[in-house]
Write a protein that holds these residues in place. Structure first.
Motif, PDB file in Angstrom:
ATOM      1  N   ALA A  30      55.848  52.962  78.127  1.00 23.36           N
ATOM      2  CA  ALA A  30      56.882  52.811  77.099  1.00 23.36           C
ATOM      3  C   ALA A  30      56.413  52.000  75.895  1.00 23.36           C
ATOM      4  O   ALA A  30      56.737  52.337  74.749  1.00 23.36           O
ATOM      5  CB  ALA A  30      58.136  52.187  77.697  1.00 23.36           C
ATOM      6  N   THR A  31      55.657  50.944  76.126  1.00 19.73           N
ATOM      7  CA  THR A  31      55.173  50.134  75.004  1.00 19.73           C
ATOM      8  C   THR A  31      54.228  50.946  74.131  1.00 19.73           C
ATOM      9  O   THR A  31      54.347  50.928  72.894  1.00 19.73           O
ATOM     10  CB  THR A  31      54.485  48.852  75.519  1.00 19.73           C
ATOM     11  OG1 THR A  31      55.450  48.099  76.260  1.00 19.73           O
ATOM     12  CG2 THR A  31      53.961  48.009  74.371  1.00 19.73           C
ATOM     13  N   ALA A  32      53.309  51.678  74.748  1.00 18.18           N
ATOM     14  CA  ALA A  32      52.389  52.522  73.984  1.00 18.18           C
ATOM     15  C   ALA A  32      53.152  53.608  73.240  1.00 18.18           C
ATOM     16  O   ALA A  32      52.814  53.940  72.101  1.00 18.18           O
ATOM     17  CB  ALA A  32      51.345  53.148  74.914  1.00 18.18           C
ATOM     18  N   PHE A  33      54.200  54.147  73.860  1.00 10.45           N
ATOM     19  CA  PHE A  33      55.042  55.161  73.212  1.00 10.45           C
ATOM     20  C   PHE A  33      55.680  54.590  71.946  1.00 10.45           C
ATOM     21  O   PHE A  33      55.600  55.192  70.870  1.00 10.45           O
ATOM     22  CB  PHE A  33      56.112  55.634  74.206  1.00 10.45           C
ATOM     23  CG  PHE A  33      57.137  56.574  73.642  1.00 10.45           C
ATOM     24  CD1 PHE A  33      56.803  57.877  73.310  1.00 10.45           C
ATOM     25  CD2 PHE A  33      58.455  56.164  73.469  1.00 10.45           C
ATOM     26  CE1 PHE A  33      57.758  58.751  72.804  1.00 10.45           C
ATOM     27  CE2 PHE A  33      59.419  57.027  72.971  1.00 10.45           C
ATOM     28  CZ  PHE A  33      59.067  58.328  72.636  1.00 10.45           C
ATOM     29  N   ALA A  34      56.291  53.425  72.060  1.00 14.02           N
ATOM     30  CA  ALA A  34      56.947  52.793  70.910  1.00 14.02           C
ATOM     31  C   ALA A  34      55.944  52.457  69.809  1.00 14.02           C
ATOM     32  O   ALA A  34      56.208  52.680  68.619  1.00 14.02           O
ATOM     33  CB  ALA A  34      57.694  51.539  71.356  1.00 14.02           C
ATOM     34  N   GLU A  35      54.790  51.932  70.196  1.00 11.47           N
ATOM     35  CA  GLU A  35      53.764  51.587  69.209  1.00 11.47           C
ATOM     36  C   GLU A  35      53.235  52.836  68.506  1.00 11.47           C
ATOM     37  O   GLU A  35      53.001  52.822  67.293  1.00 11.47           O
ATOM     38  CB  GLU A  35      52.617  50.829  69.882  1.00 11.47           C
ATOM     39  CG  GLU A  35      53.008  49.430  70.302  1.00 11.47           C
ATOM     40  CD  GLU A  35      51.958  48.740  71.165  1.00 11.47           C
ATOM     41  OE1 GLU A  35      50.942  49.377  71.542  1.00 11.47           O
ATOM     42  OE2 GLU A  35      52.168  47.550  71.482  1.00 11.47           O
ATOM     43  N   HIS A  36      53.054  53.906  69.255  1.00 12.07           N
ATOM     44  CA  HIS A  36      52.547  55.135  68.648  1.00 12.07           C
ATOM     45  C   HIS A  36      53.579  55.720  67.681  1.00 12.07           C
ATOM     46  O   HIS A  36      53.220  56.183  66.594  1.00 12.07           O
ATOM     47  CB  HIS A  36      52.174  56.163  69.719  1.00 12.07           C
ATOM     48  CG  HIS A  36      51.351  57.270  69.173  1.00 12.07           C
ATOM     49  ND1 HIS A  36      49.980  57.225  69.127  1.00 12.07           N
ATOM     50  CD2 HIS A  36      51.708  58.453  68.597  1.00 12.07           C
ATOM     51  CE1 HIS A  36      49.531  58.328  68.564  1.00 12.07           C
ATOM     52  NE2 HIS A  36      50.569  59.086  68.242  1.00 12.07           N
ATOM     53  N   LEU A  37      54.858  55.677  68.055  1.00 12.56           N
ATOM     54  CA  LEU A  37      55.890  56.149  67.131  1.00 12.56           C
ATOM     55  C   LEU A  37      55.882  55.328  65.846  1.00 12.56           C
ATOM     56  O   LEU A  37      56.014  55.883  64.747  1.00 12.56           O
ATOM     57  CB  LEU A  37      57.271  56.086  67.790  1.00 12.56           C
ATOM     58  CG  LEU A  37      57.575  57.139  68.840  1.00 12.56           C
ATOM     59  CD1 LEU A  37      58.975  56.909  69.420  1.00 12.56           C
ATOM     60  CD2 LEU A  37      57.461  58.544  68.263  1.00 12.56           C
ATOM     61  N   ALA A  38      55.718  54.026  65.965  1.00 15.40           N
ATOM     62  CA  ALA A  38      55.664  53.164  64.777  1.00 15.40           C
ATOM     63  C   ALA A  38      54.497  53.554  63.881  1.00 15.40           C
ATOM     64  O   ALA A  38      54.633  53.620  62.651  1.00 15.40           O
ATOM     65  CB  ALA A  38      55.568  51.699  65.184  1.00 15.40           C
ATOM     66  N   GLN A  39      53.340  53.846  64.482  1.00 15.48           N
ATOM     67  CA  GLN A  39      52.175  54.288  63.704  1.00 15.48           C
ATOM     68  C   GLN A  39      52.444  55.625  63.027  1.00 15.48           C
ATOM     69  O   GLN A  39      52.073  55.828  61.862  1.00 15.48           O
ATOM     70  CB  GLN A  39      50.947  54.401  64.602  1.00 15.48           C
ATOM     71  CG  GLN A  39      50.436  53.088  65.114  1.00 15.48           C
ATOM     72  CD  GLN A  39      49.380  53.262  66.196  1.00 15.48           C
ATOM     73  OE1 GLN A  39      49.054  54.365  66.604  1.00 15.48           O
ATOM     74  NE2 GLN A  39      48.856  52.141  66.665  1.00 15.48           N
ATOM     75  N   GLU A  40      53.090  56.537  63.741  1.00 14.73           N
ATOM     76  CA  GLU A  40      53.391  57.854  63.168  1.00 14.73           C
ATOM     77  C   GLU A  40      54.365  57.751  62.004  1.00 14.73           C
ATOM     78  O   GLU A  40      54.285  58.512  61.045  1.00 14.73           O
ATOM     79  CB  GLU A  40      53.924  58.805  64.241  1.00 14.73           C
ATOM     80  CG  GLU A  40      52.882  59.240  65.237  1.00 14.73           C
ATOM     81  CD  GLU A  40      51.775  60.098  64.635  1.00 14.73           C
ATOM     82  OE1 GLU A  40      51.946  60.662  63.535  1.00 14.73           O
ATOM     83  OE2 GLU A  40      50.720  60.204  65.270  1.00 14.73           O
ATOM     84  N   ILE A  41      55.281  56.802  62.073  1.00 14.50           N
ATOM     85  CA  ILE A  41      56.211  56.585  60.949  1.00 14.50           C
ATOM     86  C   ILE A  41      55.431  56.117  59.730  1.00 14.50           C
ATOM     87  O   ILE A  41      55.684  56.578  58.611  1.00 14.50           O
ATOM     88  CB  ILE A  41      57.315  55.587  61.346  1.00 14.50           C
ATOM     89  CG1 ILE A  41      58.236  56.229  62.386  1.00 14.50           C
ATOM     90  CG2 ILE A  41      58.099  55.115  60.124  1.00 14.50           C
ATOM     91  CD1 ILE A  41      59.123  55.253  63.124  1.00 14.50           C
TER      92      ILE A  41
END
Length: 120
Positions: A30-41
């Motif tokens: 979940a943490t990697a998921f949230a961080e990756h979404l932030a990068q994609e934004i």
């Protein structure tokens, strides 16, 4: 690209950036998921995208921590004038979105082709 045990692909389509995670979004990812979404934004904002579509077709499971990642991404995307939409949820994700009522928080589309172009 990988994030935890998730595999990611991304592509730009005019004013839409599409990200496609695959795997389980649970306590370990979940943490990697949230961080990756932030990068994609950030990438979407840099490219001038108005929307970020998260393709849910290859997600096997999403815990409450994964849903929190979606909430954090929505907040961050709003700061950049980007709208997040969810696309192609499989049966598992449809049920999770309905139970959590996230289908009332995000616009959900059956296919990427149904996402309107331009800002929503």
């Amino acid at each position: 690209m990988t994030g935890g045990n998730l595999v990611w692909t991304a592509q730009a389509r005019d004013t839409l950036r599409v990200v496609s995670p695959a795997g389980r979004i649970d306590e370990s990812t979940a943490t990697a998921f949230a961080e990756h979404l932030a990068q994609e934004i950030e990438v979407a904002a840099g490219d001038g995208a108005k929307q970020l579509a998260i393709d849910l077709s290859l997600i096997d499971y999403m815990s409450s921590r994964g849903l929190r990642g979606l909430t954090l991404a929505q907040r961050k995307s709003g700061d950049h004038g980007i709208t997040i939409v969810l696309v192609q949820p499989n049966d598992i994700m449809r049920e999770i979105l309905a139970i959590s009522r996230y289908d009332m928080v995000f616009k959900v589309y059956d296919t990427i082709e149904l996402v309107p172009s331009g800002a929503l």
